[in-house]
Design a protein around this motif. Sequence first.
Motif, PDB file in Angstrom:
ATOM      1  N   LEU A   1      -2.871  10.059   4.833  1.00  0.00           N
ATOM      2  CA  LEU A   1      -3.017  10.796   3.575  1.00  0.00           C
ATOM      3  C   LEU A   1      -2.472  10.001   2.399  1.00  0.00           C
ATOM      4  O   LEU A   1      -3.047  10.029   1.295  1.00  0.00           O
ATOM      5  CB  LEU A   1      -2.289  12.143   3.679  1.00  0.00           C
ATOM      6  N   ALA A   2      -1.377   9.292   2.623  1.00  0.00           N
ATOM      7  CA  ALA A   2      -0.770   8.498   1.543  1.00  0.00           C
ATOM      8  C   ALA A   2      -1.746   7.470   0.990  1.00  0.00           C
ATOM      9  O   ALA A   2      -1.676   7.101  -0.188  1.00  0.00           O
ATOM     10  CB  ALA A   2       0.490   7.809   2.055  1.00  0.00           C
ATOM     11  N   THR A   3      -2.678   7.005   1.821  1.00  0.00           N
ATOM     12  CA  THR A   3      -3.615   5.953   1.400  1.00  0.00           C
ATOM     13  C   THR A   3      -4.760   6.488   0.544  1.00  0.00           C
ATOM     14  O   THR A   3      -5.485   5.697  -0.064  1.00  0.00           O
ATOM     15  CB  THR A   3      -4.202   5.217   2.618  1.00  0.00           C
ATOM     16  N   VAL A   4      -4.940   7.804   0.494  1.00  0.00           N
ATOM     17  CA  VAL A   4      -6.073   8.353  -0.261  1.00  0.00           C
ATOM     18  C   VAL A   4      -5.647   9.236  -1.430  1.00  0.00           C
ATOM     19  O   VAL A   4      -6.460   9.523  -2.309  1.00  0.00           O
ATOM     20  CB  VAL A   4      -7.027   9.157   0.669  1.00  0.00           C
ATOM     21  N   LEU A   5      -4.386   9.657  -1.462  1.00  0.00           N
ATOM     22  CA  LEU A   5      -3.929  10.501  -2.565  1.00  0.00           C
ATOM     23  C   LEU A   5      -3.707   9.674  -3.820  1.00  0.00           C
ATOM     24  O   LEU A   5      -3.231   8.538  -3.763  1.00  0.00           O
ATOM     25  CB  LEU A   5      -2.625  11.209  -2.199  1.00  0.00           C
ATOM     26  N   ASN A   6      -4.022  10.259  -4.953  1.00  0.00           N
ATOM     27  CA  ASN A   6      -3.829   9.577  -6.231  1.00  0.00           C
ATOM     28  C   ASN A   6      -2.590  10.136  -6.926  1.00  0.00           C
ATOM     29  O   ASN A   6      -2.668  10.890  -7.886  1.00  0.00           O
ATOM     30  CB  ASN A   6      -5.053   9.747  -7.124  1.00  0.00           C
ATOM     31  N   SER A   7      -1.424   9.783  -6.403  1.00  0.00           N
ATOM     32  CA  SER A   7      -0.159  10.174  -7.019  1.00  0.00           C
ATOM     33  C   SER A   7       0.799   9.004  -6.900  1.00  0.00           C
ATOM     34  O   SER A   7       0.670   8.172  -5.998  1.00  0.00           O
ATOM     35  CB  SER A   7       0.433  11.412  -6.330  1.00  0.00           C
ATOM     36  N   GLN A   8       1.770   8.939  -7.809  1.00  0.00           N
ATOM     37  CA  GLN A   8       2.685   7.804  -7.808  1.00  0.00           C
ATOM     38  C   GLN A   8       3.487   7.739  -6.524  1.00  0.00           C
ATOM     39  O   GLN A   8       3.750   6.666  -5.976  1.00  0.00           O
ATOM     40  CB  GLN A   8       3.636   7.891  -9.011  1.00  0.00           C
ATOM     41  N   LYS A   9       3.883   8.909  -6.002  1.00  0.00           N
ATOM     42  CA  LYS A   9       4.661   8.928  -4.761  1.00  0.00           C
ATOM     43  C   LYS A   9       3.837   8.394  -3.589  1.00  0.00           C
ATOM     44  O   LYS A   9       4.361   7.684  -2.726  1.00  0.00           O
ATOM     45  CB  LYS A   9       5.155  10.344  -4.459  1.00  0.00           C
ATOM     46  N   ALA A  10       2.554   8.767  -3.558  1.00  0.00           N
ATOM     47  CA  ALA A  10       1.686   8.288  -2.485  1.00  0.00           C
ATOM     48  C   ALA A  10       1.469   6.780  -2.611  1.00  0.00           C
ATOM     49  O   ALA A  10       1.480   6.047  -1.614  1.00  0.00           O
ATOM     50  CB  ALA A  10       0.345   9.018  -2.521  1.00  0.00           C
ATOM     51  N   ILE A  11       1.271   6.312  -3.834  1.00  0.00           N
ATOM     52  CA  ILE A  11       1.097   4.875  -4.067  1.00  0.00           C
ATOM     53  C   ILE A  11       2.346   4.115  -3.637  1.00  0.00           C
ATOM     54  O   ILE A  11       2.272   3.075  -2.985  1.00  0.00           O
ATOM     55  CB  ILE A  11       0.796   4.613  -5.554  1.00  0.00           C
ATOM     56  N   ASP A  12       3.518   4.658  -3.987  1.00  0.00           N
ATOM     57  CA  ASP A  12       4.779   4.023  -3.594  1.00  0.00           C
ATOM     58  C   ASP A  12       4.923   4.001  -2.072  1.00  0.00           C
ATOM     59  O   ASP A  12       5.437   3.031  -1.494  1.00  0.00           O
ATOM     60  CB  ASP A  12       5.968   4.767  -4.210  1.00  0.00           C
ATOM     61  N   ALA A  13       4.461   5.091  -1.414  1.00  0.00           N
ATOM     62  CA  ALA A  13       4.552   5.168   0.044  1.00  0.00           C
ATOM     63  C   ALA A  13       3.700   4.086   0.699  1.00  0.00           C
ATOM     64  O   ALA A  13       4.119   3.449   1.676  1.00  0.00           O
ATOM     65  CB  ALA A  13       4.116   6.551   0.524  1.00  0.00           C
ATOM     66  N   VAL A  14       2.502   3.870   0.164  1.00  0.00           N
ATOM     67  CA  VAL A  14       1.618   2.828   0.705  1.00  0.00           C
ATOM     68  C   VAL A  14       2.252   1.451   0.491  1.00  0.00           C
ATOM     69  O   VAL A  14       2.215   0.594   1.384  1.00  0.00           O
ATOM     70  CB  VAL A  14       0.231   2.888   0.035  1.00  0.00           C
ATOM     71  N   ASP A  15       2.830   1.241  -0.673  1.00  0.00           N
ATOM     72  CA  ASP A  15       3.518  -0.028  -0.939  1.00  0.00           C
ATOM     73  C   ASP A  15       4.641  -0.263   0.063  1.00  0.00           C
ATOM     74  O   ASP A  15       4.857  -1.380   0.533  1.00  0.00           O
ATOM     75  CB  ASP A  15       4.085  -0.046  -2.360  1.00  0.00           C
ATOM     76  N   GLU A  16       5.367   0.818   0.390  1.00  0.00           N
ATOM     77  CA  GLU A  16       6.449   0.707   1.364  1.00  0.00           C
ATOM     78  C   GLU A  16       5.919   0.289   2.730  1.00  0.00           C
ATOM     79  O   GLU A  16       6.511  -0.561   3.413  1.00  0.00           O
ATOM     80  CB  GLU A  16       7.189   2.044   1.483  1.00  0.00           C
ATOM     81  N   MET A  17       4.772   0.876   3.129  1.00  0.00           N
ATOM     82  CA  MET A  17       4.183   0.533   4.428  1.00  0.00           C
ATOM     83  C   MET A  17       3.707  -0.922   4.442  1.00  0.00           C
ATOM     84  O   MET A  17       3.911  -1.640   5.421  1.00  0.00           O
ATOM     85  CB  MET A  17       3.021   1.483   4.740  1.00  0.00           C
TER      86      MET A  17
END
Length: 290
Positions: A96-112
């Motif tokens: 889900l983090a890879t498809v959501l358009n929110s800063q927290k989701a973007i940050d989560a993908v960067d972390e991964m």
Amino acid sequence: MSNAEEDDDEGALLTATPRVLLIRGQPVILAADVARAFGVESREVAQAIKRNPLKFNEKHAFHPTAEELEVLRSQRVISGKGWTPTLLTQKGVVRLATVLNSQKAIDAVDEMIDLFLHVYAQLREGVTTVVVEHPSRLVPQEDDVAEVRKLRKRLVKAIGTLLDTTLDSKRNTTVGEALGETATSLKDHLNAWLKMPQIKNEQIAAETLKVIEQTRDIYERRQSDLKRSSVETERITLENVKTKIELVEKLLAMTDKLEPGALAQVLPYFQEEQLALAPPSRASSKKAKD
């Protein structure tokens, strides 16, 4: 996954922490709980899943059956309204983090991505023991949580000192007085922020940056005015403001490095004790049918 009514928060009975439910032999979390962690509305989670059918199958997310819905309502996980929640698996939360358009989701993908590249680089070098940088960003560590508490207290104190610092010695005006509502708003949130050791308050970071930006703007304008003056007292006053700004920025950056990310707010719950949902009693089943 089958199409179903889009989620909203009206049917989710909110709790302080996400509840992990054991359904179909695997731990799952309500989409409403995941949405709060990523800083979006539940309907955005439902839409993201619906619009990406190739990325979400039963291993990622699913809707409960009629029988499972009855159990969820009977055990007060959701309300009795005509509402069908989406349930996400641990794999589904990460997807889900890879498809959501929110800063927290973007940050989560960067972390991964950062984690993968960091581990991959070590493996290429032939190491046998991998070291993870800032592990508390993914799984909060007790020592790091304690350090975050200390940094938060230092940051709050530094912000308070900045706001109390004299900005104009002639008028005896402080930074806080000059900023007005911006300073008041930040002060109102700081004490509550100190009581949440594991959850980052995005509003605090945003308001702190706003205070820094506005204070620096005032500082630069005052600095420009002083170029036409040789009042040494005013220059010292302004340099003191600049020093306080830099300290707040430094502490904010240090705190941000240890603050848990969005994934750290959800994934650890999958490792904790799950609520195993028992089937409803015959009496309740009969009542529901009637």
